[in-house]
Design an enzyme around this catalytic site. Structure first.
Site, PDB file in Angstrom:
ATOM      1  CD  GLU A 187      33.893  33.849  47.983  1.00 36.76           C
ATOM      2  OE1 GLU A 187      33.536  34.969  47.626  1.00 36.76           O
ATOM      3  OE2 GLU A 187      33.584  32.786  47.369  1.00 36.76           O
ATOM      4  CE  LYS A 202      33.040  33.817  39.333  1.00 39.96           C
ATOM      5  NZ  LYS A 202      32.046  34.693  39.959  1.00 39.96           N
ATOM      6  CB  SER A 243      29.714  29.621  36.855  1.00 38.38           C
ATOM      7  OG  SER A 243      29.036  30.107  35.726  1.00 38.38           O
ATOM      8  CG  HIS A 250      53.789  45.696  53.290  1.00 34.31           C
ATOM      9  ND1 HIS A 250      53.371  46.830  53.940  1.00 34.31           N
ATOM     10  CD2 HIS A 250      54.931  45.317  53.909  1.00 34.31           C
ATOM     11  CE1 HIS A 250      54.245  47.140  54.894  1.00 34.31           C
ATOM     12  NE2 HIS A 250      55.196  46.234  54.891  1.00 34.31           N
TER      13      HIS A 250
END
Lengths: 459, 459, 459, 459
Positions: A289, A282, A276, A155
């Site tokens: 993804e 980042k 970035s 979970h």
């Protein structure tokens, strides 16, 4: 009004040609088409259906055409709507009457079915190789970090400590099943449809077994009407590919979580991320993804072919031309994902201390205490309840169970003794879970050894 | 073993570049990207965020770039992974510091969202036009053959006689709803997201309303985090496209049935079929078959984006790059289908006598007799039963009900009289069904007139 | 061998009955079926197609049957395969010849289409209400925590500070569009199909407008063949429901992340979680997980009906009976999810300090510095580059940019001055993003006020 | 406003309970749950983890509970949300401390995985049996009508004559592959997950091999984290089921076409149709239509589980509870379809003369003439062209090629001789297509014999 006039300047027959053509995407079948044609023509010669000399001549020219396609010198002619007609017409142009014999005793229907099976068979072999490569990368990382402890999640909540390598090996199991499914799919599709004609076979005395053997098919199809309209093998392949994407999307999700600022268990190599220049914190896990996102495309391709085949009457219908683009796109997608994942996995860096720290919460060892009580003959549900009340006591007082002294512990659970304190150590917790398939170092090492041997053999 | 070595000769960063790039498919957004940039830069100038002169200079160069792209002279640079960076970098190269100002107060996230909305808006307008065109073709054929009678089917069984034009107009209704759904989708997406930044807006004093007005957006989005990660408009468009395919696949199925040898109601123009020089009876309805088959691809594209968006956390995730190919493929597919269907429909030929003959079975008029009895005050279920026994009697004797004489008829159904015999005439059956929406010539003429006016207005 | 003998002891006709029946799931349409029948019979009476007295008598008995069904005393008879036949046969039993008149001038095809539209219309109203309720809960929480700062994420990486309420309001936007889509769907389906008969209308002089008005339909359908075989409204509804699930699955993913031990931004009320008596750290966000999981079921239902409708010839085909279960299951699922989410959202607790701490990394304010430079006339890409090198400098030295003194700052970026230091404050960063739709407190307050008014009106 | 108030009168915890429960659909796992528990407890006793006497006592009571469930006397308690807790709590109530021992060394996660695998394994065996039954029916009909000639279709256009039995045997091939896919799926899932605990195994000295052997699993799973979160076997089963539906929907489409008034090749037994007392010509092929329609539901179930599993992090997530309903619905659907199809096929009646007549168009034998010319050493494409011009000549004169005399024939194709006339006989055409898998009587008889033996063995 003229919004669509531009389009309607196109004449209907141009529109139909654009609508019907497949040469823009079926070019990639050229090698399998030529290979199938060579086997077919060779058989025609041996069976004296055409003169052996003609067969040799055609085969020779087919080899030339293949070389030309591969070197980029072959002139595709857009008047011919698919790869098969482009090749046959080149033969006709070059060999005249001799070239006119290649299509003897076959039709486009059994020819395309043969080409596609040859093609998928090759691609399955390549994907199987890429799966082995990725499994090797996972096993390599599992071995490198075999001592690293992390919280196991259910979970998305911390549940029990596990070895990081155990987590990675879970994916090796999944990818292994994927390989097996592809093998089953390959076995099932490895039958020669050629000789089925348009739907009814042929009256010419061909020898299908010889062609099958030449093309390394295990056997020949037994019903011509089925053979030309069967697309099971494409759907079965796309299903297997979809399950691969289930696994790759799960691995991607794990990675995206691990590299979040909140988690920070793992760092990816810069190569596999975009950063970035403004926000150095980042490091976007783009590969993970995009892989997760591409799951949709692979599922969509499966649905596309399932929908297309629904309710088609026998035998061949033109709808079936729509089988190729979803197949090709799926193959390209799966190969690219597996190819890029393998080096990405090899190059992950792990923050052992963050991981271990997250796994060291003594509450994660509550199950260990319950199982220890069972080993002291406390019935399981009773043990469960006793540990539950200990946990409740600690929570109410906002203390950690490992800070209790023995007397306090015995007050709550009389069966407890000195040994209990060692139960709060995540390393010991892991070591104690030593049944087959569990997370102890001993079991995980066995698995790593097993996979190293297994993968080596298949390499 | 080296099956995949070829691939692994590719360096990881090459693989990642190949994995991540979108320039191979997002080039088509160039005009909308430039249009959006011009509006943005123009506003930056007016708001004195950049000098007005700079704004003019950038706009001028953007117009140049558009011309170059359209004339094929623009040099795309594969180092830049998408269309947006290709254009911005061309500006930088050509205008230096001035060009460096274009990306002021925006991010790629809100820029891409703006481009895509502009693009879909244009495509919806084109598809709406094509829908009108196809509806016009259907209405034209309905008018041309307005007297033709055919059997109406349920369960692919003859049910009752209807006008062929009534059948065609059913599809006009469907395509009309499709147009309305696209209009609703357009209305909902017609909001400007630009100004939402990467996710949080900007601190620069931009004027979003001015940009919206320039780009003919109805309004501006009201939440920056939603605006950059919303893909509802793509899914809503893909859903509307899927329903279009429901309709086009049904029309295709009807046509494929009508042109079968068994049915032979309709003949298609050769342009829209492939034939066979050997089998002249074969005129394969390829356009209808391919359309039916392409239904799968459009459904698959919808599923692909639905799957991709499932469970993505806010805001932008790289997965979302996977929205474009299914969108583009769906638009191309729908436009091509509608474009080719319109002339195909216009050119169908109808075999009136076969159709009428199929509709003239007196048993098809049994419902008429039952309704006639109701008009004579027989309760419906009783009337139904009486006609049922008449039918049973005729079947048992293997005779047609219109061959009975009045006495025989009255023996079975005492309420019958001379009028009943006219009920077995399919023309009269059709004429009698004269409520709004029913199949009588009067009603159908009204509908044809309605659509002619309606379509004329929208043309 | 007898594996399936058990099943084959069932006689074929029993199997067919089991295969064909719908009474097990279409019972829920009873109220809409009766409502439609009453309007129909009332019209039959007014139009003198049946005696007005009979109409009254039937209406009276239909009302009785409704009461009996609602009180559980109605005897369903399994010989009648669906709800419509159960009700009609009860009428026949009770009213004899009078009851036999109810099915005058209608068929099961137009009756079922009418019932289903009435049913969906009601359910859309209920779901719209639940959407408003959930939006209100979100707005309420946004208002309660309107000062709370959190990191805004892209790629699940920290990007810029935003208000927590801004994040919540993004979902209000999404749910608002969902409501609008349902409204459009409702508008489009709100046409009366009754009077279309089996496919061709009726010869009896019915008045469809009167029935439409009685049943609050906006208009009547204009083509009987379309009306009995149209299922667009079901697909359009299922599409809208699928987009609702996109949003609810994203919200669920956010929540699952927020309540993880790693993140700990938010705590859910115990009511909405399962815990573990052994592992107190575990508070499983079951409602969010199940919601995310149920996304699959709703997408599956959409694809089920799309697939079913693909390629069906006109008009009604028995396949269409398969439209109901996916529709009912989707409605139940959506209603349950929205119902349970609303109180769950209302009861979340937020850990402000963890959230704010995560948002306070000075690197998150790099974009602010770049925009500040733009306001000092530095071209954006140049500003971007300068801040990039500042960031690089800090990273190399492993220091935070806010710890630099002014001289150091000016060495790196000459345009900097004292004001720059305030840029590293997340509160100021948020306040500065004050264009419409951005995250500043002012803008977010406006949005909260807007929604409060808007939702109040619709309540 | 109160639209949703009714629902909101439900307290949140009731809503959550309703949202979370699975007892309403997982009851059907009772027998497999008990079987798995008995094997587990028996092992616990043998391994002295609990006293052997306790094990016997628990096993005895589990057998009682099974009998009670089967006889309908077991009291399900809705406080327990699933079948597993209902059974365990019954044990606790009845056996106290002894019952409290059953859950020793297992968790719900590995227990559910074990139950589901046992359940699917049994259902695969049943479905395999039903597939054999349907194949037998098809082979039986093929044998009965082994002499019947029909036109073979491509593009739903007449192509070449084939044997009706050849057409039926095409479906036997498809169903055979379906059985093989199920066998592969069964083989792959036949591993025991029990012993994997919640995710990390157990510290108690269990013997997993003994349990596996008792439950007839081929082996045990090797990674506990994979074992509790793997749902591949469900997806693989659903994929195989979807391909079954491809085949059943195609067979249904063929049947619906065959029984249309236009075609009238075949008549179905009344049992499998609905008729209309008014329209005797209508005999709606409901079973075929519903089967075709249910394809959507099975595809939808597959996509539901694929979507649900996308991107789930390891290990168990509550989303996975959503695996059961699509699985159960698919199993019920497939079993019912296969069960009802088998007697329907057995009872079809064939109109031999209509079929043969449709297959006797001499143009259908054009391919035969081309192949005959090839056998006379005419290159295939040349032969094709010559026959093409003969066909064109006949068409232009509107005559049939078999009405030409030899001189006319030789004028068009000099290679022709007397033998050519026999080529226009469909029986001879069929007989001549005598390669393996083709449609000649000899080949088809071989296939019928093959399947009779094969199916007999598997019966």
């Amino acid at each position: 009004m003229t919004l669509w006039d531009g389009r309607f300047n196109q004449k209907p027959d141009e529109l139909v040609a654009k609508f019907s053509e497949s040469i823009s995407f079926d070019q990639r079948l050229y090698a399998h088409d030529i290979r199938g044609s060579i086997a077919h023509v060779s058989m025609l010669g041996r069976c004296r259906i055409i003169p052996e000399e003609d067969a040799k001549c055609i085969i020779n020219e087919l080899n030339n055409i293949r070389c030309e396609i591969e070197s980029g010198t072959f002139q595709f002619d857009e008047r011919y709507e698919d790869i098969h007609m482009n090749i046959e017409n080149a033969l006709l142009d070059r060999l005249g009457d001799t070239g006119a014999k290649i299509h003897t005793a076959r039709s486009r229907n059994d020819q395309v079915a043969t080409d596609t099976r040859l093609y998928i068979r090759d691609e399955i072999d390549q994907i199987s190789g890429l799966l082995i490569h990725l499994k090797s990368s996972l096993v390599g990382v599992a071995e490198k970090y075999s001592h690293v402890i992390m919280p196991g999640f259910t979970h998305l909540q911390h549940a029990q400590p596990v070895l990081f390598s155990h987590h990675l090996l879970a994916y090796v199991e999944m990818l292994h099943r994927d390989g097996c499914r592809l093998t089953d799919c390959r076995k099932r599709l490895n039958q020669l449809p050629l000789g089925s004609g348009a739907l009814a076979g042929t009256s010419l005395p061909i020898n299908r077994e010889v062609v099958a053997s030449e093309l390394k098919f295990d056997s020949i199809t037994q019903n011509s009407m089925d053979a030309v309209s069967d697309r099971d093998y494409i759907i079965e392949f796309l299903s297997a590919a979809s399950i691969i994407m289930v696994h790759m999307s799960r691995l991607s999700e794990d990675i995206i979580y691990w590299v979040s600022q909140e988690c920070s268990f793992v760092e990816l190599s810069d190569t596999f991320c975009t950063g970035s220049s403004l926000m150095p914190q980042k490091k976007n896990p783009d590969v993970a993804e995009l892989t997760r996102g591409k799951t949709g495309r692979v599922y969509g391709n499966l649905l596309s072919v399932l929908t297309m085949m629904k309710g088609l009457p026998l035998c061949y219908n033109r709808d079936m031309q729509e089988d190729k683009e979803p197949l090709f796109d799926t193959i390209d997608t799966i190969k690219l994902i597996l190819s890029v994942y393998s080096p990405m996995i090899k190059n992950i860096r792990v923050d052992e201390s963050i991981m271990k720290n997250a796994a060291s919460d003594p509450f994660l060892m509550a199950t260990d205490l319950a199982e220890w009580l069972v080993s002291k003959n406390v019935p399981f549900r009773t043990a469960h309840k006793k540990v539950g009340s200990l946990v409740g006591y600690c929570q109410a007082k906002d203390i950690s169970p490992d800070t209790l002294n023995l007397r306090q512990l015995k007050d709550l659970i009389p069966e407890c003794n000195e040994d209990c304190f060692s139960l709060f150590d995540p390393e010991k917790s892991i070591a104690s879970r030593n049944v087959t398939g569990a997370t102890s170092g001993e079991q995980v090492r066995k698995q790593i050894e097993f996979w190293k041997t297994e993968l080596d053999v298949n390499y």
